[in-house]
Structures are given as structure tokens and as C-alpha cells.
Design an enzyme around this catalytic site. Sequence first.
Site, PDB file in Angstrom:
ATOM      1  N   LYS A   1      -0.869  -0.897  -4.775  1.00 43.05           N
ATOM      2  CA  LYS A   1      -1.668   0.777  -4.715  1.00 43.05           C
ATOM      3  C   LYS A   1      -3.086   0.286  -4.215  1.00 43.05           C
ATOM      4  CE  LYS A   1      -1.926   1.800  -9.210  1.00 43.05           C
ATOM      5  NZ  LYS A   1      -1.246   2.193  -9.218  1.00 43.05           N
ATOM      6  N   ARG A   2      -3.459   1.207  -3.763  1.00 40.84           N
ATOM      7  CA  ARG A   2      -4.921   0.832  -2.902  1.00 40.84           C
ATOM      8  C   ARG A   2      -5.813   0.177  -3.885  1.00 40.84           C
ATOM      9  NH1 ARG A   2      -5.797   3.925   2.484  1.00 40.84           N
ATOM     10  NH2 ARG A   2      -7.845   2.479   2.420  1.00 40.84           N
TER      11      ARG A   2
ATOM     12  N   HIS B   1      -7.223  16.268  -6.228  1.00 44.68           N
ATOM     13  CA  HIS B   1      -6.813  15.654  -5.788  1.00 44.68           C
ATOM     14  C   HIS B   1      -7.845  14.357  -6.637  1.00 44.68           C
ATOM     15  CE1 HIS B   1      -2.533  15.959  -4.195  1.00 44.68           C
ATOM     16  NE2 HIS B   1      -2.886  16.431  -3.417  1.00 44.68           N
TER      17      HIS B   1
ATOM     18  N   LYS C   1      -9.028   0.949  -9.936  1.00 45.66           N
ATOM     19  CA  LYS C   1      -7.779   1.151 -10.560  1.00 45.66           C
ATOM     20  C   LYS C   1      -7.803  -1.191 -11.170  1.00 45.66           C
ATOM     21  CE  LYS C   1      -5.912   3.664  -6.143  1.00 45.66           C
ATOM     22  NZ  LYS C   1      -5.026   4.316  -6.942  1.00 45.66           N
TER      23      LYS C   1
ATOM     24  N   LYS D   1       8.050   6.289  -9.848  1.00 51.00           N
ATOM     25  CA  LYS D   1       8.686   4.870  -8.918  1.00 51.00           C
ATOM     26  C   LYS D   1       8.877   4.184  -9.496  1.00 51.00           C
ATOM     27  CE  LYS D   1       6.594   7.117  -5.179  1.00 51.00           C
ATOM     28  NZ  LYS D   1       5.060   7.368  -4.299  1.00 51.00           N
TER      29      LYS D   1
ATOM     30  N   THR E   1       1.234   8.118  -7.941  1.00 51.84           N
ATOM     31  CA  THR E   1       2.966   8.696  -8.576  1.00 51.84           C
ATOM     32  C   THR E   1       4.110   6.810  -8.213  1.00 51.84           C
ATOM     33  OG1 THR E   1       2.885   8.566  -5.865  1.00 51.84           O
ATOM     34  CG2 THR E   1       2.835  10.891  -7.202  1.00 51.84           C
TER      35      THR E   1
END
Length: 797
Positions: free
Chosen positions: A526-527, A335, A532, A638, A634
Site C-alpha cells: 500500500k502507499r 475519504h 499505515k 482483495k 480496499t
Amino acid sequence: GTKPVSPTNPARHIPWPARPCAGPGETCQVSDFLQPKSFLKTCRGASSDPGEGDRRVVFLFQRIYYLSLEFYMGRTLQNTMINLGLQNACDEAIYQLGLDMEELEEIEEDAGLGNGGLGRLAACFLDSMATLGLAAYGYGIRYEYGIFNQKIRDGWQVEEADDWLRHGNPWEKARPEYMLPVHFYGRVEHTAAGAKWVDTQVVLALPYDTPVPGYMNNTVNTMRLWSARAPNDFNLRDFNVGDYIQAVLDRNLAENISRVLYPNDNVSRDGGVDVLGVFQAACSAWMGIAVAIQLNDTHPAMAIPELMRIFVDIEKLPWNKAWDITKRTFAYTNHTVLPEALERWPVDLVEKLLPRHLQIIYEINQRHLDHIASLFPNDVDRLRRMSLIEEGGTKRINMAHLCIVGSHAVNGVAKIHSEIVKTQVFKDFAALEPEKFQNKTNGITPRRWLLLCNPGLAELIAEKIGEDYVRDLSQLTKLHEFVDDDLFIREVAKVKQENKAKFALYLEKEYKVKINPSSMFDVHVKRIHEYKRQLMNCLHIVTMYNRIRRDPAKLFVPRTVIIGGKAAPGYHMAKMIIKLINTVAQVVNNDPVVGSKLKVIFLENYRVSLAEKVIPATDLSEQISTAGTEASGTGNMKFMLNGALTIGTMDGANVEMAEEAGEENLFIFGMRVEDVTELDREGYNAQEYYDRLPELKQAIDQIKSGFFSPNEPDLFKDVVNMLFHHDRFKVFADYEAYVKCQEKVSELYLNSKAWTKMVIRNIAAAGKFSSDRTIKEYARDIWHVEPSDLKIPPPNE
């Protein structure tokens, strides 16, 4: 006949093993949960001799165990009603009682037994495996405390315990009859009869079963989560010398194993105790049943040496045969490509906790290295790179290497990620066994992420193309026919506006900030992690703020920027990023010059149930990681399915989303993987961008000088210092392209019809990103089973 033993109760446990058939026509029941019909074989004779063809018990199935240390399930009530086709009936019944179903749903606690994407993916996979009729179990740990509740106090993240079980959990059933002893510590004796692991300390593993219903197919699978329990005689020697209280308190040492979820996302952990819930799944493989065990990342990697221990020490199989079965049983999903997130367990820790398993790992490694040496004589460097044990300093076990060597299949979770896994991260292993490496692009369940969270859009789609798309999301391509249908365009826009109005009311109530519901909802949830790049989003907010203040009369497309996510408690920079966003929000939201043109909200305690509210209301989805760092994502899927447009880099599953929808229907910007590689080669110099880009310079100077934190001017010096000197994720390098791309976003948003047409094209292209498709690929290419559409016959059939 072929009637199952208990057609009315598909979750009934049938004791293993089944007896042979007694005579012609008799059915042998060999199922353990799940759809019995597909597991039965009518015998034509009385013999159970293997040499007599189908005149014996024939196993028509293979069990799949999905091993994951995280299952981020969220709430269960509404999802269960939808999958059983009971939502309307339940809504009506509750209404007749004078109650409100939405209020009842809000009372349920999220089962937050995961950190982020990996745990939520496991939850989507369980839904798909049940919907596809696969004989699959989710195995994990029943944490007493899930991912922490995040409070924002004075702009800082504060963690509070998530006591999600304080009112009990109506969805689970304890199964003490299947409680198992799990051994730790002790020592190993080598005898003529083989190795014996003795003087161990036993912890009992108590399973709790939660039903996982498939969508409208009378199939119920099982998620089995294990809880640690101390045996009654735990440390009773203390009691014998009079210290009864200490003996009872020491029980906590054993039970701490399943006490709390590690709140780290993409950060390595020293894992010894995380092995608990995987042991029984490994044991099950020695039952004469065909079994596939999927390792969701490296967290459950100790299942590999555990299965070898069972085969070699207990069943007395020769090593080669045991290893052959083990490799064919396990498959490993990777992952992440971030080096710090690849687990490495200290040898000293494993030697103390699981001494026999360490010996087995050493034996696996020795045989593995002997094989490498036979292929590449005198290549010492290759042996070092491919070893399961990393020498130098603290000796550590490379758990990813253990998973690769001990599995028959290794997969990444998006096309670009799987390529990086093969060509960079594990290139030596891929060169050795190229056939072992695969791609399985992630997916999401359309049941929770459309039917449940966005019923207005789900119903609108069903009116146009029928309801079958819920099981077969590829049917969304039929929506291409309606891209130019003015009525459909207006209806899609109307559903989005209704979702935004509802969410705006929620935000005003929770955050006391007046939201303009017709503003663009620009969402980044998100985290919180440097890769990110929530920091780049924050710099864009400061840039927009400065532009409004510079020329208040100039046309500006109103935005509500919503950022949410949790930071690992020990991750200093991520916590500073949260503080910076909240500090900037405080200034922007209270500046009268800005007014309703720009608002910034940091969503507190982002979790599954909050995602279900914000995603349907989103206009613009932020997927802006540095190219080559996000394995898949993911959340991006969505948002796409729920009618948001994506601004993103060519990273993770964004690449395939652009392939499906056409790059012109996403807002793609910034460096590609090869550009990042080239920049690394040349040397990334942040100062160069700061000197060249006036708006970037202004934003950084404001953060650095204390413009947003006048009472603490040096508050963000660590953030600024990181951006200039230690930014592995190159925020400044993509800043200019990002800001220019955001201008294109605003320009399109002014044209509501053109925006909505692009939205429809995205929804029509979202079919690939169903977890049903992903699971079918796992089933076909890795587990070698076929999904079954067979339904259990009703009781009187």
C-alpha cells in the site's frame, strides 16, 4: 416500437435534446450513450404538452457523473476480454498465431492515473456501474504523466516520469467536437444584468472517451478524461511584437494543467488547477435531465461554485432556486480523517485564478453562517468552526466544508470511518443535518480482483457454486457448505501453492533472491505512510531476525516478508522508511545463519498490474494501521477474496470483515479506537514501552547504532527520534500485541488444513465487499435510481 436508434452501437452519441414525439407509437430517443432500451418511452399521442400525462417525452433515467481527479485503471486488455466474454477465444486465436497472450498483456502500460486506494476505488466503481446498467460517466483528467515510476537505487526511492502515452493509447478516442472553453483569471464586473466575468484567459478542454464495458451485459459506459489545450491565439500579443518563440512556449503554461498527476496520497495540495475536468459535468446538469454528480473526495469541489455560476450568471436563476438544484445535484464522499489530508485552498490563489468562483463561495458562506447564527445566536466559536473560510494567518477555503454545505448527501467509506466523520471530524455539521450523513462501505470489482488475477481460484469456486457469483458476490456464502470437504480444502491449498510458485519465480528473476515457495508469504502492500505503520512491520522483521540468530536450532516457521508501495516525493519520513526496510532486507537476506527461514523483499514500483500478481500468492495480509486512521482500505478486501488471512487492527473495513467472517477467523490485535483516544488523553510515552520490552529495545538500539547501516551509523536517527518523540500513530504501543499475534499466525500456518479452512471461511464471507453492492447502495440512497438489468436487444431483434 421501442427499438433504439443504434442497437449495434450502444456508445453512439445521440444529439441532445430529443425532439417531441410526432405521433402515436413513435419512439423518442433521448439517450446519450448507454443502454437505450431503458431510456425509451413509446408515446400514445401526438402532444408534447406536459399536462397530458404520458402523451409526451418521459425521461426514464438519471445520469450519474462520478467526478474524480484520479482513475487508477491499470491495464485494459485482459479486463475487456473478460467482461465481453472473449478471453478464451482470444487466447486460442493468439496461440494459433504462435504468440503468447501473457507476453502481449505484459507489454501494455498501466494507466496509472491515481495514487492509491481512492483512484483504484473509482476504477472499480466504473466497472460496477456498467455491470449494473447505470447511465454513468466517469469524469476526470487525462494526465500525460501518471503516478511516477518508482526505482529503488541503493535502497532509496528514486522517481522517474511515467510516460504512459509514449506509444499512444488504443483504448481512448479524442472527441474534439465536444471541446469546451474553460476560463481562468480575469475580473468580475457587477452590472444591472448581474455579474460578468471578463478579461479571462481561456484554456480549451479536449475530452478523450474510453469505453467501460459491463460484465457480459452488452452495456458500455464511458470514462471521459479531459486534456488541457491552449487556444491558437494564446498570447499572440507576444507574436505581434516579434516574440513568436515565447508565444509558443507560453502555451505550455495552459497545457501544464493536465500534464502530471500530483503524487500525493493523503497529503493536502493547493489545488487551483485541478478543477479542469469537472466543469463540463457541472454544465450538463442544466440540460433538463435529472443528473447526480458524485464528488470523489474534495479534489473536484470547485464544481459546486461552477454550477452556481452557470445557474445564476448565465441562466439567470434566482439564488435560492439555483442553490436548491445544486444541493440536490451534488453528493460528497469523504475519504480521510487525517487533518493534514483535508484540502484547504489559499484564498489568494482562488481569487487570482477564479475570481467569480471566490465571490460565489463567499456568498454561499455568508448565507450558511447566517443560517447557523439564526439557530445558535451568540455562538461565535461554532460559526468559526463551521465557516467555509478559515481565518488567521493565510486565509484558506476549507474544501470539505464547501462539499458538505453544497451537497445533499455526505458519506464515509466504512462503518467505523463514517461514525468518526459524524462524531468527530464534522460533528457540528452532522448535528445540524444528521439525515445528510451516510455510510457506504467500499468494495472491489470481482471481475478484475478474482476472475482476471486468480483464474484458478475463480474456476474452483464456479465448479462448486456456479458462475453467477461473479455478478452476485453474496453467493459466496454457499462455500460454507464445503469448509469440511477434504477434497475442496486440498484444491484451495493447491491453487494457492501454484500462485505462490509462480510469484516466487517472478521474485527470483526480478530481485535475484532465492525464495522458498513453501514459506509463508507475508505481504504489506500500500502507499508508504506513517499511519499505515510499515515501520511496525519492519520492527517485527528485526525481531524475527534476532530470534533466529539467538537460537538457530529452534523451530521457526519460514517467512517471505514482502513490502511494497510508493512514498510521496516530498514525504521525507516515508522515504526514510523505504530506505530502512531495504537496509534491513540487505542484512537479513545475506545472513547465512538465517538462510531460507526469513527473506525480505521490497517490491519496486508497486502498481495495479503488480498487485494482480502478488495478491493471489499471499498467505498473510498486513492491515495494521492505527485504529481510527484508515478510512476503509480496499486492499484488505482483495486479499480476503483471494484466500489470504488478515492480520490487522480494528480499523477501516477490517471491522466489517471481522463481522462477516467472525473475529476468530482474522488475526485481530492491538488498540481499538477508544483505547487510542484514552491513550491520547493520558499522554503517549514511547520511552515507557522501550524500557519495558527487551526485544523492542534491542531492535531500536540496532537501528539507532548503525547495526544495519555500519557505513552510516546515524542514517536512521530521524526515524528513531520520530518514534520516541513525534509518533502520532503509536507504533510502540501496539508492538507487543502485534508480535504475539504474529506468533499465533505462525502456529496456525504449521497446520495446513486448519489454515485452509480459515481461508475458505474468509472467502465465503467476502461477498459484502463487492463494489456492485456498494454502487447499488449509492444508487438507492444517494442518486435515487434503480440499477437496470435490461440488455440492449441484438441487431435483428
